[in-house]
Motif scaffolding. Structure first.
Motif, PDB file in Angstrom:
ATOM      1  N   VAL A   1       0.841  -1.197   0.000  1.00 38.12           N
ATOM      2  CA  VAL A   1       0.000   0.000   0.000  1.00 38.12           C
ATOM      3  C   VAL A   1       0.878   1.251   0.000  1.00 38.12           C
ATOM      4  CG1 VAL A   1      -1.670   1.343   1.355  1.00 38.12           C
ATOM      5  CG2 VAL A   1      -1.999  -1.113   1.056  1.00 38.12           C
ATOM      6  N   ASN A   2       1.953   1.224   0.763  1.00 40.43           N
ATOM      7  CA  ASN A   2       2.856   2.379   0.803  1.00 40.43           C
ATOM      8  C   ASN A   2       3.550   2.602  -0.543  1.00 40.43           C
ATOM      9  OD1 ASN A   2       2.236   3.024   3.446  1.00 40.43           O
ATOM     10  ND2 ASN A   2       3.869   1.751   4.287  1.00 40.43           N
ATOM     11  N   ILE A   3       3.915   1.528  -1.223  1.00 45.16           N
ATOM     12  CA  ILE A   3       4.528   1.659  -2.552  1.00 45.16           C
ATOM     13  C   ILE A   3       3.530   2.260  -3.536  1.00 45.16           C
ATOM     14  CG2 ILE A   3       5.380   0.331  -4.539  1.00 45.16           C
ATOM     15  CD1 ILE A   3       6.712  -1.556  -2.441  1.00 45.16           C
ATOM     16  N   VAL A   4       2.289   1.803  -3.486  1.00 44.37           N
ATOM     17  CA  VAL A   4       1.243   2.351  -4.353  1.00 44.37           C
ATOM     18  C   VAL A   4       1.033   3.830  -4.038  1.00 44.37           C
ATOM     19  CG1 VAL A   4      -1.239   2.261  -4.844  1.00 44.37           C
ATOM     20  CG2 VAL A   4       0.097   0.150  -4.770  1.00 44.37           C
ATOM     21  N   ALA A   5       1.037   4.188  -2.768  1.00 48.59           N
ATOM     22  CA  ALA A   5       0.844   5.586  -2.371  1.00 48.59           C
ATOM     23  C   ALA A   5       1.956   6.476  -2.923  1.00 48.59           C
ATOM     24  CB  ALA A   5       0.766   5.699  -0.848  1.00 48.59           C
ATOM     25  N   VAL A   6       3.186   6.021  -2.847  1.00 54.43           N
ATOM     26  CA  VAL A   6       4.309   6.810  -3.374  1.00 54.43           C
ATOM     27  C   VAL A   6       4.201   6.937  -4.893  1.00 54.43           C
ATOM     28  CG1 VAL A   6       6.822   6.830  -3.695  1.00 54.43           C
ATOM     29  CG2 VAL A   6       5.860   6.321  -1.451  1.00 54.43           C
ATOM     30  N   ALA A   7       3.806   5.859  -5.558  1.00 57.95           N
ATOM     31  CA  ALA A   7       3.644   5.907  -7.017  1.00 57.95           C
ATOM     32  C   ALA A   7       2.542   6.897  -7.409  1.00 57.95           C
ATOM     33  CB  ALA A   7       3.330   4.515  -7.557  1.00 57.95           C
ATOM     34  N   PHE A   8       1.413   6.872  -6.704  1.00 53.05           N
ATOM     35  CA  PHE A   8       0.329   7.825  -6.974  1.00 53.05           C
ATOM     36  C   PHE A   8       0.774   9.251  -6.664  1.00 53.05           C
ATOM     37  CE2 PHE A   8      -3.419   4.658  -6.490  1.00 53.05           C
ATOM     38  CZ  PHE A   8      -3.376   4.376  -7.843  1.00 53.05           C
ATOM     39  N   TRP A   9       1.546   9.426  -5.609  1.00 50.74           N
ATOM     40  CA  TRP A   9       2.010  10.753  -5.219  1.00 50.74           C
ATOM     41  C   TRP A   9       2.899  11.351  -6.310  1.00 50.74           C
ATOM     42  CZ3 TRP A   9       6.943  12.523  -3.152  1.00 50.74           C
ATOM     43  CH2 TRP A   9       6.869  13.776  -2.543  1.00 50.74           C
ATOM     44  N   ILE A  10       3.877  10.564  -6.767  1.00 54.17           N
ATOM     45  CA  ILE A  10       4.779  11.040  -7.821  1.00 54.17           C
ATOM     46  C   ILE A  10       4.017  11.245  -9.133  1.00 54.17           C
ATOM     47  CG2 ILE A  10       6.762  10.401  -9.268  1.00 54.17           C
ATOM     48  CD1 ILE A  10       7.899   8.999  -6.725  1.00 54.17           C
ATOM     49  N   GLY A  11       3.163  10.276  -9.467  1.00 58.72           N
ATOM     50  CA  GLY A  11       2.378  10.386 -10.700  1.00 58.72           C
ATOM     51  C   GLY A  11       1.434  11.568 -10.686  1.00 58.72           C
ATOM     52  N   GLY A  12       0.791  11.813  -9.556  1.00 60.83           N
ATOM     53  CA  GLY A  12      -0.120  12.948  -9.440  1.00 60.83           C
ATOM     54  C   GLY A  12       0.598  14.273  -9.593  1.00 60.83           C
ATOM     55  N   ILE A  13       1.759  14.394  -8.959  1.00 58.09           N
ATOM     56  CA  ILE A  13       2.555  15.614  -9.088  1.00 58.09           C
ATOM     57  C   ILE A  13       2.947  15.837 -10.547  1.00 58.09           C
ATOM     58  CG2 ILE A  13       4.816  16.626  -8.549  1.00 58.09           C
ATOM     59  CD1 ILE A  13       4.518  15.400  -5.729  1.00 58.09           C
ATOM     60  N   TYR A  14       3.417  14.797 -11.190  1.00 57.20           N
ATOM     61  CA  TYR A  14       3.850  14.906 -12.587  1.00 57.20           C
ATOM     62  C   TYR A  14       2.689  15.271 -13.517  1.00 57.20           C
ATOM     63  CZ  TYR A  14       5.662  13.693 -17.159  1.00 57.20           C
ATOM     64  OH  TYR A  14       6.021  13.740 -18.486  1.00 57.20           O
ATOM     65  N   LYS A  15       1.565  14.572 -13.384  1.00 55.62           N
ATOM     66  CA  LYS A  15       0.429  14.814 -14.278  1.00 55.62           C
ATOM     67  C   LYS A  15      -0.179  16.200 -14.057  1.00 55.62           C
ATOM     68  CE  LYS A  15       0.345  10.965 -16.572  1.00 55.62           C
ATOM     69  NZ  LYS A  15       0.578  10.926 -18.007  1.00 55.62           N
ATOM     70  N   ALA A  16      -0.248  16.641 -12.806  1.00 51.26           N
ATOM     71  CA  ALA A  16      -0.772  17.984 -12.543  1.00 51.26           C
ATOM     72  C   ALA A  16       0.163  19.042 -13.128  1.00 51.26           C
ATOM     73  CB  ALA A  16      -0.952  18.192 -11.041  1.00 51.26           C
ATOM     74  N   TYR A  17       1.463  18.840 -12.978  1.00 46.04           N
ATOM     75  CA  TYR A  17       2.425  19.799 -13.525  1.00 46.04           C
ATOM     76  C   TYR A  17       2.332  19.874 -15.052  1.00 46.04           C
ATOM     77  CZ  TYR A  17       6.635  22.455 -14.339  1.00 46.04           C
ATOM     78  OH  TYR A  17       7.508  23.423 -14.742  1.00 46.04           O
ATOM     79  N   CYS A  18       2.044  18.739 -15.679  1.00 45.54           N
ATOM     80  CA  CYS A  18       1.898  18.683 -17.144  1.00 45.54           C
ATOM     81  C   CYS A  18       0.512  19.138 -17.609  1.00 45.54           C
ATOM     82  CB  CYS A  18       2.182  17.269 -17.651  1.00 45.54           C
ATOM     83  SG  CYS A  18       3.904  16.787 -17.470  1.00 45.54           S
ATOM     84  N   ARG A  19      -0.295  19.614 -16.685  1.00 48.71           N
ATOM     85  CA  ARG A  19      -1.654  20.129 -16.965  1.00 48.71           C
ATOM     86  C   ARG A  19      -2.586  19.054 -17.532  1.00 48.71           C
ATOM     87  NH1 ARG A  19       1.803  24.529 -18.195  1.00 48.71           N
ATOM     88  NH2 ARG A  19       1.165  26.422 -17.109  1.00 48.71           N
ATOM     89  N   GLU A  20      -2.476  17.837 -17.024  1.00 53.42           N
ATOM     90  CA  GLU A  20      -3.324  16.735 -17.489  1.00 53.42           C
ATOM     91  C   GLU A  20      -4.391  16.409 -16.452  1.00 53.42           C
ATOM     92  OE1 GLU A  20      -1.366  13.230 -18.969  1.00 53.42           O
ATOM     93  OE2 GLU A  20       0.417  14.403 -19.477  1.00 53.42           O
TER      94      GLU A  20
END
Length: 108
Positions: free
Chosen positions: A71-90
């Motif tokens: 669960v913690n690995i999934v949380a970190v993956a979502f955290w990094i992915g969310g930051i990246y996708k929001a920054y890319c305006r997606e």
């Protein structure tokens, strides 16, 4: 895109993830921009749900520590992915959590 705080929408989207559910909740309360509100709701729903799931999995005999780690690995993956996708305006929706966040936004 115009925002209430005057920051670029993608920067506010990043802030929604950067500070976990707390950042999401604060932005949900003060921001009117749909892009920012979507990422704030997705961050809040995702990380509160995963936090609860990690807490519950600790009590599962024998494999609880493995489940908590996953669960913690999934949380970190979502955290990094969310930051990246929001920054890319997606408007990227996480599996399950994105649809839930979108439906909750309609209520507010």
């Amino acid at each position: 895109m115009r925002t209430t705080l005057g920051l670029p929408a993608n920067v506010e989207g990043v802030l929604a993830y950067l500070f976990g559910p707390l950042g999401g909740i604060v932005l949900l309360l003060i921001e009117r921009n749909h892009f920012v509100r979507f990422h704030a709701m997705q961050s809040t729903v995702t990380f509160i749900s995963l936090w609860i799931l990690a807490g519950i999995s600790r009590f599962v005999p024998f494999v609880g520590w493995i489940l908590t780690g996953l669960v913690n690995i999934v949380a970190v993956a979502f955290w990094i992915g969310g930051i990246y996708k929001a920054y890319c305006r997606e408007y990227y929706k996480f599996p399950f959590f994105g649809d839930l966040a979108e439906s909750l936004l309609r209520l507010f």
